[in-house]
Motif scaffolding. Structure first.
Motif, PDB file in Angstrom:
ATOM      1  N   ASP A  39      72.714   6.835  19.126  1.00 35.37           N
ATOM      2  CA  ASP A  39      71.664   5.948  18.806  1.00 35.37           C
ATOM      3  C   ASP A  39      70.435   6.750  18.341  1.00 35.37           C
ATOM      4  O   ASP A  39      69.505   6.404  17.274  1.00 35.37           O
ATOM      5  CB  ASP A  39      71.502   5.213  20.071  1.00 35.37           C
ATOM      6  CG  ASP A  39      72.502   4.142  20.368  1.00 35.37           C
ATOM      7  OD1 ASP A  39      73.076   3.723  19.438  1.00 35.37           O
ATOM      8  OD2 ASP A  39      72.336   3.604  21.453  1.00 35.37           O
ATOM      9  N   ILE A  40      70.284   7.823  19.073  1.00 29.02           N
ATOM     10  CA  ILE A  40      69.181   8.668  18.849  1.00 29.02           C
ATOM     11  C   ILE A  40      69.298   9.873  17.671  1.00 29.02           C
ATOM     12  O   ILE A  40      68.111  10.387  17.287  1.00 29.02           O
ATOM     13  CB  ILE A  40      68.205   9.294  20.111  1.00 29.02           C
ATOM     14  CG1 ILE A  40      69.296  10.554  20.769  1.00 29.02           C
ATOM     15  CG2 ILE A  40      68.271   8.399  21.135  1.00 29.02           C
ATOM     16  CD1 ILE A  40      68.547  11.121  21.682  1.00 29.02           C
ATOM     17  N   GLU A  41      70.263  10.174  17.240  1.00 24.07           N
ATOM     18  CA  GLU A  41      70.498  11.271  16.179  1.00 24.07           C
ATOM     19  C   GLU A  41      69.858  11.003  15.123  1.00 24.07           C
ATOM     20  O   GLU A  41      68.947  12.034  14.643  1.00 24.07           O
ATOM     21  CB  GLU A  41      71.974  11.415  15.916  1.00 24.07           C
ATOM     22  CG  GLU A  41      72.286  12.446  15.140  1.00 24.07           C
ATOM     23  CD  GLU A  41      73.867  12.778  14.703  1.00 24.07           C
ATOM     24  OE1 GLU A  41      74.048  13.774  14.343  1.00 24.07           O
ATOM     25  OE2 GLU A  41      74.722  11.867  15.219  1.00 24.07           O
ATOM     26  N   PRO A  42      69.414   9.813  14.550  1.00 26.43           N
ATOM     27  CA  PRO A  42      68.719   9.884  13.326  1.00 26.43           C
ATOM     28  C   PRO A  42      67.398  10.300  13.569  1.00 26.43           C
ATOM     29  O   PRO A  42      66.682  10.517  12.417  1.00 26.43           O
ATOM     30  CB  PRO A  42      68.718   8.291  12.904  1.00 26.43           C
ATOM     31  CG  PRO A  42      69.959   7.719  13.716  1.00 26.43           C
ATOM     32  CD  PRO A  42      69.886   8.548  14.893  1.00 26.43           C
ATOM     33  N   PHE A  43      66.784  10.600  14.921  1.00 26.87           N
ATOM     34  CA  PHE A  43      65.325  10.712  14.905  1.00 26.87           C
ATOM     35  C   PHE A  43      64.995  12.324  15.242  1.00 26.87           C
ATOM     36  O   PHE A  43      64.091  12.723  15.234  1.00 26.87           O
ATOM     37  CB  PHE A  43      64.854   9.847  16.084  1.00 26.87           C
ATOM     38  CG  PHE A  43      64.902   8.417  16.002  1.00 26.87           C
ATOM     39  CD1 PHE A  43      64.589   7.594  15.098  1.00 26.87           C
ATOM     40  CD2 PHE A  43      65.829   7.662  17.009  1.00 26.87           C
ATOM     41  CE1 PHE A  43      64.765   6.330  14.960  1.00 26.87           C
ATOM     42  CE2 PHE A  43      66.105   6.557  16.871  1.00 26.87           C
ATOM     43  CZ  PHE A  43      65.591   5.549  15.933  1.00 26.87           C
ATOM     44  N   ILE A  44      66.117  13.068  15.777  1.00 25.90           N
ATOM     45  CA  ILE A  44      66.038  14.312  16.113  1.00 25.90           C
ATOM     46  C   ILE A  44      65.418  15.144  15.052  1.00 25.90           C
ATOM     47  O   ILE A  44      64.733  16.381  15.494  1.00 25.90           O
ATOM     48  CB  ILE A  44      67.229  15.032  16.650  1.00 25.90           C
ATOM     49  CG1 ILE A  44      68.283  15.251  15.629  1.00 25.90           C
ATOM     50  CG2 ILE A  44      67.857  14.021  17.737  1.00 25.90           C
ATOM     51  CD1 ILE A  44      69.428  15.647  15.905  1.00 25.90           C
ATOM     52  N   GLU A  45      65.525  14.873  13.966  1.00 27.69           N
ATOM     53  CA  GLU A  45      64.952  16.114  13.029  1.00 27.69           C
ATOM     54  C   GLU A  45      63.492  16.120  12.701  1.00 27.69           C
ATOM     55  O   GLU A  45      62.778  17.094  12.679  1.00 27.69           O
ATOM     56  CB  GLU A  45      65.513  15.944  11.652  1.00 27.69           C
ATOM     57  CG  GLU A  45      67.050  16.239  11.550  1.00 27.69           C
ATOM     58  CD  GLU A  45      67.282  17.584  11.764  1.00 27.69           C
ATOM     59  OE1 GLU A  45      66.377  18.514  11.440  1.00 27.69           O
ATOM     60  OE2 GLU A  45      68.553  18.046  12.196  1.00 27.69           O
TER      61      GLU A  45
ATOM     62  N   GLU B 273      66.435  25.629  20.829  1.00 25.17           N
ATOM     63  CA  GLU B 273      65.577  26.813  20.448  1.00 25.17           C
ATOM     64  C   GLU B 273      64.346  26.351  19.933  1.00 25.17           C
ATOM     65  O   GLU B 273      63.145  26.941  19.937  1.00 25.17           O
ATOM     66  CB  GLU B 273      66.533  27.535  19.276  1.00 25.17           C
ATOM     67  CG  GLU B 273      67.269  28.404  20.089  1.00 25.17           C
ATOM     68  CD  GLU B 273      66.845  29.367  20.954  1.00 25.17           C
ATOM     69  OE1 GLU B 273      65.640  30.029  20.750  1.00 25.17           O
ATOM     70  OE2 GLU B 273      67.663  29.747  21.955  1.00 25.17           O
ATOM     71  N   SER B 274      64.483  24.861  18.901  1.00 20.56           N
ATOM     72  CA  SER B 274      63.139  24.464  18.477  1.00 20.56           C
ATOM     73  C   SER B 274      62.392  23.692  19.541  1.00 20.56           C
ATOM     74  O   SER B 274      61.316  23.303  19.189  1.00 20.56           O
ATOM     75  CB  SER B 274      63.596  23.601  17.164  1.00 20.56           C
ATOM     76  OG  SER B 274      64.485  22.395  17.699  1.00 20.56           O
ATOM     77  N   VAL B 275      63.098  23.073  20.611  1.00 20.19           N
ATOM     78  CA  VAL B 275      62.365  22.569  21.384  1.00 20.19           C
ATOM     79  C   VAL B 275      61.385  23.121  22.584  1.00 20.19           C
ATOM     80  O   VAL B 275      60.361  22.713  22.701  1.00 20.19           O
ATOM     81  CB  VAL B 275      63.389  21.560  22.489  1.00 20.19           C
ATOM     82  CG1 VAL B 275      62.826  20.791  23.733  1.00 20.19           C
ATOM     83  CG2 VAL B 275      64.367  20.532  21.670  1.00 20.19           C
ATOM     84  N   GLY B 276      62.024  24.407  22.767  1.00 20.64           N
ATOM     85  CA  GLY B 276      61.247  25.255  23.766  1.00 20.64           C
ATOM     86  C   GLY B 276      61.562  24.575  25.331  1.00 20.64           C
ATOM     87  O   GLY B 276      61.875  23.541  25.483  1.00 20.64           O
ATOM     88  N   ASN B 277      60.954  25.684  26.183  1.00 15.68           N
ATOM     89  CA  ASN B 277      61.036  25.237  27.485  1.00 15.68           C
ATOM     90  C   ASN B 277      60.004  24.506  27.980  1.00 15.68           C
ATOM     91  O   ASN B 277      58.910  24.920  27.993  1.00 15.68           O
ATOM     92  CB  ASN B 277      60.992  26.672  28.401  1.00 15.68           C
ATOM     93  CG  ASN B 277      62.372  27.427  28.253  1.00 15.68           C
ATOM     94  OD1 ASN B 277      63.587  27.068  28.337  1.00 15.68           O
ATOM     95  ND2 ASN B 277      62.312  28.556  27.797  1.00 15.68           N
ATOM     96  N   ARG B 278      59.946  23.176  28.273  1.00 16.87           N
ATOM     97  CA  ARG B 278      59.110  22.119  28.853  1.00 16.87           C
ATOM     98  C   ARG B 278      59.704  21.184  29.750  1.00 16.87           C
ATOM     99  O   ARG B 278      61.034  21.140  29.563  1.00 16.87           O
ATOM    100  CB  ARG B 278      58.446  21.891  27.521  1.00 16.87           C
ATOM    101  CG  ARG B 278      58.949  21.164  26.611  1.00 16.87           C
ATOM    102  CD  ARG B 278      58.338  21.077  25.055  1.00 16.87           C
ATOM    103  NE  ARG B 278      59.029  20.370  23.999  1.00 16.87           N
ATOM    104  CZ  ARG B 278      58.785  19.319  23.688  1.00 16.87           C
ATOM    105  NH1 ARG B 278      57.760  18.374  24.300  1.00 16.87           N
ATOM    106  NH2 ARG B 278      59.445  18.637  22.676  1.00 16.87           N
ATOM    107  N   VAL B 279      58.999  20.187  29.709  1.00 15.99           N
ATOM    108  CA  VAL B 279      59.508  19.093  30.565  1.00 15.99           C
ATOM    109  C   VAL B 279      59.102  17.741  29.443  1.00 15.99           C
ATOM    110  O   VAL B 279      57.909  17.380  28.986  1.00 15.99           O
ATOM    111  CB  VAL B 279      58.727  18.761  31.798  1.00 15.99           C
ATOM    112  CG1 VAL B 279      58.865  17.271  32.386  1.00 15.99           C
ATOM    113  CG2 VAL B 279      59.223  19.662  32.815  1.00 15.99           C
ATOM    114  N   VAL B 280      59.996  17.047  29.094  1.00 14.46           N
ATOM    115  CA  VAL B 280      59.808  15.907  28.479  1.00 14.46           C
ATOM    116  C   VAL B 280      60.540  14.489  28.912  1.00 14.46           C
ATOM    117  O   VAL B 280      61.704  14.704  29.526  1.00 14.46           O
ATOM    118  CB  VAL B 280      60.599  15.914  26.866  1.00 14.46           C
ATOM    119  CG1 VAL B 280      60.622  14.800  26.105  1.00 14.46           C
ATOM    120  CG2 VAL B 280      59.976  17.240  26.098  1.00 14.46           C
TER     121      VAL B 280
END
Length: 388
Positions: free
Chosen positions: A219-225, A266-273
């Motif tokens: 469902d969410i794959e189309p949005f990840i780029e 790697e592109s997201v980084g260490n954080r809270v989402v």
């Protein structure tokens, strides 16, 4: 220390009562014969998800394997109140006016901080009134209030899970998904599935959990780029799938999910989402847990030794790092190092330590491996509420 000699012996006793061999139990649980043998023999400490699969295969509740729900008494006393908070989504005073959304948001931010810091008593005291206020606010403010309500239900799930109430945890997940759908936020809804998958795995429904995760990732794959937050949720879903696949003895599938999580992290980084810890460091933590449940103690220790925890990583996640490291050392038959890791976990989060089933099973396994229980082990057993 008789209270510490429980889980493995109970699994073996009930297995034999059911007329099952270790091979048959492993097949029914979706685990490996090696792991079942190690758990029964006191050489491995199972995760809550793996214990759930074994309990399901034996036809018993997980608490039958782990013992009674003997977490902190003051937390258990709050359970009836939390049940009432989750009992209905439409039974509140129709004439009551809502608090300002900014006030409610501040209260939820505080609640989330308590959850990450494992301050479970504070969560229990605050939840019932906050849930009622957010339900009233949902009628007035709509989507923003429902997004906050989803976070409140998440906190109730955390408390229910830590205290071993699987039914209450699943109810909390139902409520969280209900609120998330009304928030209009696709990624918040996906996050509820990340949590629901863990709840399903803890009751032995690991295959169903993986189906839910696969569907959500599609469902969410189309949005990840284009959407960094979508990419963050994507990594969380793959991390969860990696650990659940490990409990089902699917080493290749587990590694595939963890590799994908690491690639995107790697592109997201260490954080809270969406109140979820993401990033390369948390992928490492999931890899440790997966390696232990696959019976790969040496690999888990190697990963742990090369993992650098961010200074601002949530206490809850830091505690899990030490607990899974302890499980890895136990798998390598090194109870002394495991006890050191358990001391670290206790120092970080005493309430979590007292309530955690993982802690209790790790202590039981350490007791089985030590010819004579050390003072350190006895001290930790007392902190965990086990009878010495």
């Amino acid at each position: 220390m008789e209270e510490l000699e429980r889980v493995g012996a109970r699994v073996a006793r009930i297995r034999k009562q059911r007329g099952l061999t270790q091979v048959a139990l492993a097949k029914k649980a979706g685990s490996s014969v090696s792991m079942v043998s190690k758990i029964e023999g006191g050489y491995a400490s199972a995760s809550s998800q793996l214990l759930g699969a074994i309990a399901q295969a034996l036809g018993v509740d997980t608490t039958v394997l782990t013992g009674s729900q003997d977490g902190p008494e003051q937390l258990h006393e709050m359970v009836p109140t939390i049940r009432r908070a989750l009992a209905s989504v439409d039974l509140y005073d129709p004439d009551a006016g809502p608090e300002q959304i900014s006030v409610l948001r501040s209260r939820v931010v505080e609640l989330n901080s308590w959850r990450r810091a494992t301050k479970y008593r504070k969560i229990g005291l605050a939840l019932p009134d906050l849930v009622e206020q957010l339900l009233i606010a949902g009628r007035e403010y709509g989507e923003p209030a429902y997004a906050l309500l989803a976070d409140a239900y998440r906190a109730s799930n955390t408390l229910a899970h830590k205290l071993g109430y699987a039914d209450l945890s699943l109810t909390a997940m139902d409520r969280m998904e209900w609120a998330a759908r009304r928030s209009g936020d696709v990624l918040l809804l996906a996050t509820t599935h990340y949590l629901r998958a863990a709840a399903l795995a803890r009751i032995g429904a690991g295959k169903q959990a993986l189906l839910l995760l696969d569907r959500t990732m599609t469902d969410i794959e189309p949005f990840i780029e284009a959407d960094r937050d979508a990419a963050a949720v994507w990594t969380a879903l793959h991390m969860r799938a990696g650990t659940i696949a490990a409990t089902l003895a699917d080493s290749a599938g587990s590694q595939q999910h963890l590799d994908e999580a690491a690639r995107v992290a790697e592109s997201v980084g260490n954080r809270v989402v969406y109140e979820t810890t993401v990033g390369p460091a948390n992928v490492q933590l999931h890899a440790i847990a997966a390696a232990v449940d696959l019976g790969q103690g040496g690999k888990a220790i190697r990963i742990a030794k090369t993992t650098a925890l961010p200074g601002d990583m949530a206490t809850e996640r830091r505690t899990h790092f030490h607990l899974d490291s302890a499980r890895a050392y136990l798998l390598n038959r090194n109870p002394d190092e495991a006890i050191e890791e358990l001391h670290q976990a206790h120092a970080l989060a005493p309430e979590h330590f007292r309530a955690s089933t993982t802690v209790k099973t790790a202590l039981q396994t350490a007791a089985a491996q030590q010819r004579r229980a050390s003072y350190g082990l006895r001290s930790l057993a007392n902190h965990a509420g086990l009878v010495d």
